[in-house]
Motif scaffolding. Structure first.
Motif, mmCIF file in Angstrom:
data_model
loop_
_atom_site.group_PDB
_atom_site.id
_atom_site.type_symbol
_atom_site.label_atom_id
_atom_site.label_comp_id
_atom_site.label_asym_id
_atom_site.label_seq_id
_atom_site.Cartn_x
_atom_site.Cartn_y
_atom_site.Cartn_z
ATOM 1 N N ILE A 1 0.785 -1.193 0.181
ATOM 2 C CA ILE A 1 -0.056 0.461 -0.137
ATOM 3 C C ILE A 1 0.979 0.821 0.074
ATOM 4 O O ILE A 1 0.461 2.100 -0.614
ATOM 5 N N GLY A 2 1.785 1.343 0.150
ATOM 6 C CA GLY A 2 2.726 2.478 0.674
ATOM 7 C C GLY A 2 3.077 2.766 2.095
ATOM 8 O O GLY A 2 2.417 1.997 3.123
ATOM 9 N N ILE A 3 2.850 4.450 2.114
ATOM 10 C CA ILE A 3 3.150 4.608 3.698
ATOM 11 C C ILE A 3 1.796 5.268 4.173
ATOM 12 O O ILE A 3 1.026 5.875 3.475
ATOM 13 N N LEU A 4 1.422 4.867 5.514
ATOM 14 C CA LEU A 4 0.636 4.692 5.610
ATOM 15 C C LEU A 4 0.060 5.907 6.533
ATOM 16 O O LEU A 4 -1.284 6.821 6.335
ATOM 17 N N GLN A 5 0.984 5.922 7.380
ATOM 18 C CA GLN A 5 1.018 6.921 8.484
ATOM 19 C C GLN A 5 2.400 7.380 8.318
ATOM 20 O O GLN A 5 3.787 6.778 8.729
ATOM 21 N N THR A 6 2.704 8.907 8.814
ATOM 22 C CA THR A 6 4.133 9.502 9.209
ATOM 23 C C THR A 6 4.200 9.895 10.362
ATOM 24 O O THR A 6 3.228 10.505 11.089
ATOM 25 N N GLU A 7 5.543 9.460 11.446
ATOM 26 C CA GLU A 7 5.686 10.111 12.892
ATOM 27 C C GLU A 7 7.091 10.943 12.593
ATOM 28 O O GLU A 7 7.779 10.128 12.763
ATOM 29 N N ASN A 8 7.256 11.572 13.480
ATOM 30 C CA ASN A 8 7.692 11.761 14.306
ATOM 31 C C ASN A 8 8.333 11.411 15.388
ATOM 32 O O ASN A 8 7.944 11.520 16.130
ATOM 33 N N ILE A 9 9.909 11.073 15.249
ATOM 34 C CA ILE A 9 10.313 10.375 16.672
ATOM 35 C C ILE A 9 10.968 11.243 17.111
ATOM 36 O O ILE A 9 12.406 11.704 16.482
ATOM 37 N N GLN A 10 11.477 11.635 18.060
ATOM 38 C CA GLN A 10 12.337 12.665 18.963
ATOM 39 C C GLN A 10 13.834 12.048 19.388
ATOM 40 O O GLN A 10 13.175 10.999 19.764
ATOM 41 N N VAL A 11 15.002 11.629 19.140
ATOM 42 C CA VAL A 11 15.712 11.422 20.033
ATOM 43 C C VAL A 11 17.296 12.164 20.144
ATOM 44 O O VAL A 11 17.029 13.242 19.683
ATOM 45 N N TYR A 12 17.028 12.500 21.441
ATOM 46 C CA TYR A 12 18.033 13.167 22.527
ATOM 47 C C TYR A 12 19.882 11.765 22.642
ATOM 48 O O TYR A 12 18.671 10.764 23.018
ATOM 49 N N ALA A 13 20.979 12.732 22.693
ATOM 50 C CA ALA A 13 21.575 11.636 22.445
ATOM 51 C C ALA A 13 22.954 12.935 23.213
ATOM 52 O O ALA A 13 22.694 14.192 22.355
ATOM 53 N N GLU A 14 23.877 12.298 24.232
ATOM 54 C CA GLU A 14 24.723 12.823 24.150
ATOM 55 C C GLU A 14 26.331 12.501 24.289
ATOM 56 O O GLU A 14 26.339 11.272 24.965
ATOM 57 N N ALA A 15 27.309 12.905 23.338
ATOM 58 C CA ALA A 15 28.633 12.083 23.259
ATOM 59 C C ALA A 15 29.146 12.825 24.541
ATOM 60 O O ALA A 15 30.006 14.190 24.537
ATOM 61 N N TYR A 16 30.278 12.089 25.189
ATOM 62 C CA TYR A 16 31.507 12.397 25.518
ATOM 63 C C TYR A 16 32.794 11.974 25.844
ATOM 64 O O TYR A 16 32.286 10.261 25.553
ATOM 65 N N ASP A 17 33.579 12.558 26.523
ATOM 66 C CA ASP A 17 34.486 11.064 26.205
ATOM 67 C C ASP A 17 35.747 11.368 27.613
ATOM 68 O O ASP A 17 34.785 12.255 28.292
ATOM 69 N N VAL A 18 36.027 10.630 27.708
ATOM 70 C CA VAL A 18 36.200 9.972 29.474
ATOM 71 C C VAL A 18 38.043 11.555 28.911
ATOM 72 O O VAL A 18 38.901 11.775 28.202
ATOM 73 N N ASP A 19 38.198 12.784 29.762
ATOM 74 C CA ASP A 19 38.850 13.188 29.921
ATOM 75 C C ASP A 19 39.794 13.197 31.592
ATOM 76 O O ASP A 19 39.547 14.181 32.345
ATOM 77 N N LEU A 20 41.000 12.630 31.630
ATOM 78 C CA LEU A 20 41.773 12.108 32.890
ATOM 79 C C LEU A 20 42.974 12.123 32.707
ATOM 80 O O LEU A 20 43.457 12.172 31.581
ATOM 81 N N LYS A 21 43.504 13.321 33.586
ATOM 82 C CA LYS A 21 44.687 13.902 33.089
ATOM 83 C C LYS A 21 45.973 13.143 34.411
ATOM 84 O O LYS A 21 45.675 12.510 35.630
#
Length: 147
Positions: free
Chosen positions: A8-28
Motif C-alpha cells: 500500500i505504501g506509506i500509511l502514516q508518518t510519525e516524528n520521533i525525537q531522539v536525544y543523545a549526548e556524546a562525551y569522552d573521558v578526560d583524565l589527567k
C-alpha cells in the motif's frame, strides 16, 4: 509506517525525537610517562606518587592492579602496594593522590615493564588502559660471614 509487504505504501508518518549526548573521558595523570623507583635495597620502601584528575563532566571510577609482565620473572605483586587501590574521581574535581610503594624482598631488575595498570570506567562501558610503565631496579645485598 508501512504495511508488512509494503504494498500500500506509506500509511502514516510519525516524528520521533531522539536525544543523545556524546562525551569522552578526560583524565589527567601526572606524571604521565613512567615511575622510576631507582635502586632499592631489599626490604626497604621506595614511594612514588601519581595524581589523577578528572577534567570531564561525569564521575570516573578507577581501579589499579599490579601484574607480572613476564612469566619467567619472579612474582612482583607482593612487592607493590597501591593506596588507594580504587575510588571515584568527581567531575572537574581536585587531583586525587595515589601512592605506590615498592618493597622488594629479593633481587630483581626490570626496565620499562608494564607493571601497574589502571581500569577506568564510567556508566556502563568500560575502558581498560595501561596508564604508566614503572622503571625500577632492585638490589639485594647478601653477606656471609666465614669462620
Amino acid at each position: 509506517v508501512y504495511d508488512v509487504d509494503k504494498i500500500i505504501g506509506i500509511l502514516q508518518t510519525e516524528n520521533i525525537q531522539v536525544y543523545a549526548e556524546a562525551y569522552d573521558v578526560d583524565l589527567k595523570i601526572e606524571p604521565a610517562a613512567s615511575l622510576d623507583f631507582g635502586t632499592i635495597r631489599a626490604n626497604e620502601d621506595a614511594k612514588q606518587q601519581l595524581k589523577l584528575t578528572n577534567k570531564g563532566k561525569y564521575d570516573l571510577a578507577f581501579k589499579f592492579s599490579v601484574g607480572c609482565p613476564n612469566p619467567t620473572l619472579p612474582t612482583i605483586k607482593s612487592m607493590f602496594t597501591v593506596s588507594p587501590q580504587s575510588g571515584t574521581l568527581l567531575p572537574r574535581g581536585k587531583p586525587t593522590a595515589v601512592v605506590i610503594v615498592c618493597r622488594p624482598d629479593k633481587e630483581v631488575s626490570l626496565k620499562e615493564e608494564s607493571i601497574l595498570s589502571c581500569q577506568v570506567s564510567f556508566n556502563d562501558p568500560q575502558m581498560e588502559v595501561t596508564l604508566l610503565k614503572a622503571v625500577w631496579k632492585i638490589l639485594f645485598f647478601y653477606f656471609q660471614i666465614g669462620k
